[in-house]
Design a protein around this motif. Sequence first.
Motif, PDB file in Angstrom:
ATOM      1  N   LEU A  81      -7.481   2.614  12.631  1.00 65.99           N
ATOM      2  CA  LEU A  81      -6.732   2.416  11.383  1.00 65.99           C
ATOM      3  C   LEU A  81      -6.995   3.533  10.370  1.00 65.99           C
ATOM      4  CD1 LEU A  81      -6.993  -1.427  10.833  1.00 65.99           C
ATOM      5  CD2 LEU A  81      -4.900  -0.090  11.175  1.00 65.99           C
ATOM      6  N   GLU A  82      -8.123   4.196  10.481  1.00 66.33           N
ATOM      7  CA  GLU A  82      -8.453   5.293   9.568  1.00 66.33           C
ATOM      8  C   GLU A  82      -7.713   6.584   9.926  1.00 66.33           C
ATOM      9  OE1 GLU A  82     -12.657   5.352  10.079  1.00 66.33           O
ATOM     10  OE2 GLU A  82     -12.971   3.645   8.760  1.00 66.33           O
ATOM     11  N   ASN A  83      -7.133   6.627  11.110  1.00 66.01           N
ATOM     12  CA  ASN A  83      -6.408   7.810  11.555  1.00 66.01           C
ATOM     13  C   ASN A  83      -5.087   7.906  10.792  1.00 66.01           C
ATOM     14  OD1 ASN A  83      -4.630   9.520  13.142  1.00 66.01           O
ATOM     15  ND2 ASN A  83      -6.201   9.418  14.725  1.00 66.01           N
ATOM     16  N   PRO A  84      -4.755   9.074  10.247  1.00 65.23           N
ATOM     17  CA  PRO A  84      -3.509   9.235   9.493  1.00 65.23           C
ATOM     18  C   PRO A  84      -2.249   8.895  10.287  1.00 65.23           C
ATOM     19  CG  PRO A  84      -4.878  11.201   9.287  1.00 65.23           C
ATOM     20  CD  PRO A  84      -5.553  10.288  10.264  1.00 65.23           C
ATOM     21  N   LEU A  85      -2.298   8.950  11.604  1.00 61.76           N
ATOM     22  CA  LEU A  85      -1.136   8.595  12.419  1.00 61.76           C
ATOM     23  C   LEU A  85      -0.745   7.128  12.265  1.00 61.76           C
ATOM     24  CD1 LEU A  85      -1.983  10.490  15.718  1.00 61.76           C
ATOM     25  CD2 LEU A  85      -0.236  11.081  14.031  1.00 61.76           C
ATOM     26  N   PHE A  86      -1.675   6.316  11.806  1.00 60.36           N
ATOM     27  CA  PHE A  86      -1.432   4.878  11.701  1.00 60.36           C
ATOM     28  C   PHE A  86      -1.338   4.420  10.255  1.00 60.36           C
ATOM     29  CE2 PHE A  86      -3.579   5.746  15.693  1.00 60.36           C
ATOM     30  CZ  PHE A  86      -2.674   5.211  16.582  1.00 60.36           C
ATOM     31  N   ILE A  87      -1.047   5.334   9.355  1.00 55.88           N
ATOM     32  CA  ILE A  87      -1.002   5.034   7.926  1.00 55.88           C
ATOM     33  C   ILE A  87       0.066   4.001   7.572  1.00 55.88           C
ATOM     34  CG2 ILE A  87       0.592   6.857   7.215  1.00 55.88           C
ATOM     35  CD1 ILE A  87      -1.458   7.334   4.855  1.00 55.88           C
ATOM     36  N   ILE A  94      -3.111  -5.750  11.409  1.00 57.51           N
ATOM     37  CA  ILE A  94      -3.812  -5.233  12.596  1.00 57.51           C
ATOM     38  C   ILE A  94      -5.157  -5.918  12.770  1.00 57.51           C
ATOM     39  CG2 ILE A  94      -4.865  -3.175  13.624  1.00 57.51           C
ATOM     40  CD1 ILE A  94      -1.742  -3.296  13.718  1.00 57.51           C
ATOM     41  N   ILE A  95      -5.900  -6.083  11.697  1.00 54.91           N
ATOM     42  CA  ILE A  95      -7.205  -6.741  11.801  1.00 54.91           C
ATOM     43  C   ILE A  95      -7.021  -8.193  12.230  1.00 54.91           C
ATOM     44  CG2 ILE A  95      -9.218  -7.523  10.480  1.00 54.91           C
ATOM     45  CD1 ILE A  95      -9.047  -4.755   9.028  1.00 54.91           C
TER      46      ILE A  95
END
Length: 116
Positions: A81-87, A94-95
């Motif tokens: 989730l911290e990856n910018p691709l998943f912003i 998700i959690i």
Amino acid sequence: MVSLHVYSVLVVLFLTCGAIMATKENDQIIRENNCETKMGLPCVLEAFTCIFVTGSISSKCCGEVVVLGKVFHSALVKRTLENPLFIDLSPTTIIAKSIQTWNNCLALIDSPSPSA
């Protein structure tokens, strides 16, 4: 519909690129416990699809998720989730899907199998 190739690319990003953007805590948990090698790629793909897209996860892969452990499972999801691709994804959704997947897998693994 997204192709298997795109899912494969997402899984690779899930396992590699997220480390760059990870918080120290999640990254440390993952690295120190060698989490990324505790699941086979097909099961990583199934779990990723179940949590980040939509779908189900097999009992075999549930077994791998449970062996991975809740702390490591959560750390991998949070790191992704911290990856910018998943912003554009909702962290809350998700959690929640991650927790639901964990609970479903735990229940499946803990339930007695029918006699043959």
